[in-house]
Design a protein around this motif. Structure first.
Motif, mmCIF file in Angstrom:
data_model
loop_
_atom_site.group_PDB
_atom_site.id
_atom_site.type_symbol
_atom_site.label_atom_id
_atom_site.label_comp_id
_atom_site.label_asym_id
_atom_site.label_seq_id
_atom_site.Cartn_x
_atom_site.Cartn_y
_atom_site.Cartn_z
ATOM 1 N N CYS A 32 0.847 -1.190 0.000
ATOM 2 C CA CYS A 32 0.000 0.000 0.000
ATOM 3 C C CYS A 32 0.884 1.242 0.000
ATOM 4 O O CYS A 32 2.075 1.172 0.314
ATOM 5 C CB CYS A 32 -0.968 0.007 1.173
ATOM 6 S SG CYS A 32 -0.284 -0.320 2.777
ATOM 7 N N PRO A 33 0.296 2.377 -0.355
ATOM 8 C CA PRO A 33 1.088 3.603 -0.401
ATOM 9 C C PRO A 33 1.471 4.058 1.005
ATOM 10 O O PRO A 33 0.900 3.593 2.002
ATOM 11 C CB PRO A 33 0.153 4.613 -1.059
ATOM 12 C CG PRO A 33 -1.217 4.098 -0.796
ATOM 13 C CD PRO A 33 -1.094 2.606 -0.736
ATOM 14 N N ASP A 34 2.432 4.964 1.070
ATOM 15 C CA ASP A 34 2.751 5.592 2.349
ATOM 16 C C ASP A 34 1.539 6.371 2.828
ATOM 17 O O ASP A 34 0.686 6.779 2.036
ATOM 18 C CB ASP A 34 3.942 6.548 2.201
ATOM 19 C CG ASP A 34 5.275 5.829 2.158
ATOM 20 O OD1 ASP A 34 5.308 4.579 2.235
ATOM 21 O OD2 ASP A 34 6.300 6.522 2.047
ATOM 22 N N VAL A 69 -0.626 8.998 0.957
ATOM 23 C CA VAL A 69 0.199 9.913 0.178
ATOM 24 C C VAL A 69 -0.032 9.561 -1.284
ATOM 25 O O VAL A 69 0.152 8.413 -1.690
ATOM 26 C CB VAL A 69 1.695 9.772 0.555
ATOM 27 C CG1 VAL A 69 2.567 10.633 -0.340
ATOM 28 C CG2 VAL A 69 1.906 10.103 2.032
ATOM 29 N N ASP A 70 -0.483 10.532 -2.058
ATOM 30 C CA ASP A 70 -0.759 10.288 -3.476
ATOM 31 C C ASP A 70 0.529 10.085 -4.253
ATOM 32 O O ASP A 70 1.599 10.591 -3.871
ATOM 33 C CB ASP A 70 -1.534 11.458 -4.076
ATOM 34 C CG ASP A 70 -2.981 11.515 -3.601
ATOM 35 O OD1 ASP A 70 -3.480 10.509 -3.042
ATOM 36 O OD2 ASP A 70 -3.619 12.569 -3.795
ATOM 37 N N GLY A 75 5.690 12.875 1.780
ATOM 38 C CA GLY A 75 4.868 12.835 2.984
ATOM 39 C C GLY A 75 4.350 14.199 3.397
ATOM 40 O O GLY A 75 3.180 14.349 3.772
ATOM 41 N N ALA A 76 5.201 15.219 3.338
ATOM 42 C CA ALA A 76 4.800 16.566 3.745
ATOM 43 C C ALA A 76 3.684 17.101 2.847
ATOM 44 O O ALA A 76 2.711 17.693 3.331
ATOM 45 C CB ALA A 76 5.997 17.515 3.729
ATOM 46 N N GLU A 77 3.813 16.879 1.552
ATOM 47 C CA GLU A 77 2.778 17.341 0.617
ATOM 48 C C GLU A 77 1.456 16.623 0.878
ATOM 49 O O GLU A 77 0.389 17.240 0.868
ATOM 50 C CB GLU A 77 3.235 17.121 -0.825
ATOM 51 C CG GLU A 77 4.396 18.002 -1.224
ATOM 52 C CD GLU A 77 5.107 17.544 -2.501
ATOM 53 O OE1 GLU A 77 5.784 18.397 -3.106
ATOM 54 O OE2 GLU A 77 4.995 16.357 -2.885
ATOM 55 N N GLY A 78 1.535 15.321 1.132
ATOM 56 C CA GLY A 78 0.325 14.560 1.440
ATOM 57 C C GLY A 78 -0.332 15.037 2.723
ATOM 58 O O GLY A 78 -1.558 15.160 2.798
ATOM 59 N N ALA A 79 0.483 15.318 3.744
ATOM 60 C CA ALA A 79 -0.055 15.791 5.032
ATOM 61 C C ALA A 79 -0.741 17.146 4.863
ATOM 62 O O ALA A 79 -1.834 17.370 5.408
ATOM 63 C CB ALA A 79 1.067 15.877 6.065
ATOM 64 N N ASP A 108 5.222 -2.776 3.715
ATOM 65 C CA ASP A 108 6.505 -2.083 3.538
ATOM 66 C C ASP A 108 6.341 -0.567 3.506
ATOM 67 O O ASP A 108 7.293 0.163 3.282
ATOM 68 C CB ASP A 108 7.213 -2.564 2.275
ATOM 69 C CG ASP A 108 6.457 -2.231 0.996
ATOM 70 O OD1 ASP A 108 5.307 -1.740 1.078
ATOM 71 O OD2 ASP A 108 7.012 -2.466 -0.092
ATOM 72 N N ASN A 109 5.134 -0.069 3.773
ATOM 73 C CA ASN A 109 4.914 1.374 3.689
ATOM 74 C C ASN A 109 5.316 2.080 4.978
ATOM 75 O O ASN A 109 5.630 1.455 5.989
ATOM 76 C CB ASN A 109 3.455 1.689 3.334
ATOM 77 C CG ASN A 109 2.478 1.293 4.421
ATOM 78 O OD1 ASN A 109 2.639 0.288 5.096
ATOM 79 N ND2 ASN A 109 1.445 2.091 4.583
#
Length: 183
Positions: A32-34, A69-70, A75-79, A108-109
Motif C-alpha cells: 500500500c502507499p505511504d 500519500v498520493d 509525505g509533507a505534501e500529502g499531510a 513495507d509502507n
C-alpha cells in the motif's frame, strides 16, 4: 517482504502480494502507499482533530487529519493536502515528526507524521464521496485525556500526537515568546 512477489489481489487502497522467503516458505504481504498525518496547532494552542467511523472497527475514531500519500507526493505534501481536505485549514509549513512502519511484518509502507502551526482562517472541508469527517478542536489536555481514557485508540495517530505534544512541551519550556510568534 518476500522474494519473487506476485500480486494475488488488487484492491482500491492496497494489494495483497504473495512470495517466498529465503527458506522457500510462502508468505503474504500487503502493498500500500505511504500514509501521512498532521497535527494542526491553532494560534491559541488548541489542536485540530477529526472523528470518523472506521469501517474495520465500525466505531467512531478520534484521529489526526491524514491519509494516503498520493503518487508523486512526498509525505509533507500529502499531510498538507489531507489537512486542507479534512479540516479546511491550510498547513503552509510543516515540521517533520519522523515516520514509523505501520506493520513491518506484512507491509513495507511508512506513516509520516508532521506538526503544523495554522495562521489562516478556516475554509470549507473538501471531502471525498466516501468520507464523513467531523472536526474536533481540542485543547492539548483534552487530547491527552482522550488517549489516557481510551477514547483515542488508533495506534499510529497516538504515536503522532505523543511526538507532537513532546515538541510543543519542549517549545513552551525553552521559548514561550517565540512559540506564540510562530503560531
Amino acid at each position: 517482504m518476500a522474494d519473487n512477489k506476485t500480486v494475488v489481489f488488487k484492491g482500491a487502497v492496497f494489494d495483497v502480494i504473495e512470495g517466498t522467503d529465503g527458506r522457500g516458505r510462502v508468505r503474504h504481504g500487503i502493498k500500500c502507499p505511504d500514509w501521512a498525518c498532521v497535527i494542526p496547532v491553532l494560534p491559541d494552542g488548541r489542536l485540530v482533530m477529526v472523528e470518523q467511523v472506521r469501517w474495520g472497527t465500525g466505531e467512531l475514531s478520534l484521529e489526526t487529519p491524514g491519509g494516503c500519500v498520493d503518487e508523486g507526493e512526498n509525505g509533507a505534501e500529502g499531510a498538507k493536502r489531507e489537512c486542507e481536505e479534512e479540516t479546511g485549514y491550510t498547513a503552509r509549513d510543516v515540521l517533520p515528526l519522523g515516520w514509523v512502519h505501520p506493520n513491518p511484518a506484512h507491509q513495507d509502507n511508512r506513516f509520516h507524521m508532521y506538526l503544523a502551526f495554522i495562521a489562516d482562517a478556516q475554509d470549507v472541508q473538501r471531502l471525498d464521496d466516501r468520507e464523513r469527517i467531523a472536526i474536533r478542536v481540542m485543547s492539548q489536555a483534552q487530547v491527552r485525556d482522550a488517549i489516557d481514557m481510551g477514547r483515542m485508540t488508533h495506534a499510529l495517530h497516538i504515536v503522532a500526537v505523543e511526538r507532537a505534544l513532546k515538541v510543543l512541551q519542549n517549545r513552551r519550556e525553552t521559548s514561550p515568546v517565540r512559540l506564540s510568534r510562530r503560531m
